[in-house]
Enzyme design. Sequence first.
Site, short mmCIF file in Angstrom:
data_model
loop_
_atom_site.label_atom_id
_atom_site.label_comp_id
_atom_site.label_asym_id
_atom_site.label_seq_id
_atom_site.Cartn_x
_atom_site.Cartn_y
_atom_site.Cartn_z
N CYS A 89 0.82 -1.22 0.00
CA CYS A 89 0.00 0.00 0.00
C CYS A 89 0.85 1.26 0.00
CB CYS A 89 -0.92 0.01 1.22
SG CYS A 89 -1.99 -1.44 1.33
N HIS A 351 -9.18 3.48 -2.39
CA HIS A 351 -7.84 2.96 -2.12
C HIS A 351 -7.34 2.07 -3.25
CE1 HIS A 351 -4.33 1.65 -0.11
NE2 HIS A 351 -4.81 0.62 0.55
#
Length: 407
Positions: A89, A351
């Site tokens: 991430c 995201h």
Amino acid sequence: MSRTPYAAIVGAGRTKFGELWYANPEKLLTEAGEKALESVDHGLRRKDIEGCFFGSFLSQVTNKLALIPSYMSRELGINIPMTSIEAACASGGSALYNACISIKSGEYDVVLVGGIEKMTDRVSKIVDDTMFACDSHEFDAGFTFAGLYASIMARYIYEYGRGDGRCKEALAQIACKNHHHAVNNPYAQYRFEVTVDKVLNSPLIADPIRLLHCAPITDGAVAVILVKPELAKKYTDTPIYIVGSSQATDDISLYSRASMTEMYATQIAVKKALNESKLSIRDIKIAEVHDCFTIGEVLFLEDSGFVEKGKAWQVVYESYNSFNRSKHIPYVNNGSEMIVNPGGGLKADGHPIGATGVRQVYECFKQLRGEAGSNQVDVDGDLNACLCHNIGGTGGIANVHILVRDL
């Protein structure tokens, strides 16, 4: 106070985030890059770009797409050095970190940084795929990524909630706040409000994490253009300077860490970036924070030093309940205010993993230039310092960047 910037941002572009079924990854990244080029006030040509850094996590797995630089060379029509960076991430933030080093070292004068993820193509496999970011022993033990964060949240509630029901309510309020912030963000995946009751009654994912505690699965891309600080005014009258750029790492395995309720990598990266910028956490008016699960935002407030350890949930609770229906809800602690995730954060803006770290910088760039439109923040005093915080895995890597308008 004089500061020595790493680089200046002179342009930024992004796609809408969401379920973008009919766009392929390289076209999304090209769209973001072209928007970034078009946004440069005094013009910047593709052939002016000397290097590119791209962040992506799952493209090989979810899209069967490797060697992104080669695809982007074709799409952009340039043959310069390009580097693809994977850090789960934190891929986007890591791409930016390396771009800053390349400019500060004198290697390049003009760099394009992009982040991309196209996740909905293989939505049924995402639960397994995201565990690539975590320890194989935890995977073999049956953990999912959400399960790891559920362990963090459960431990936090046990250690600091101490039976007070307001702690669980505060963790739901973070989701409500970030959805509220996304309502005026035209690019956000979820532009609607949610209530605390709705969060606490949403489907259980991994106790105590519920569906609306989680960031969504998202497609999207973002790009920013960095230049050598001395050249910034050639391209725009309002550059935004990166005055802190740091990265830290830590053991990825939760079971072998000293504390499950702290992210040591965040603590190191924030401290170093603040020292470089000659700012304190009290000077930060906006923070784009890695809230892949709402507990992540609580940990940032404590690991950054904005709130004393174990007290962040109380600050969240009191700030949310004093909210007067304004456009943004600031956290207030000891006389300091900080608006966290004004664009909606990972929770509501979306995201797309490799794009997230670059999206955070895009949001701060727009806010510092006063170009956030109907989502522009209204802060007490001058808005001159923003912080971007991008985490990989459950804290195995952290990137922190500090942006200012005036040096």
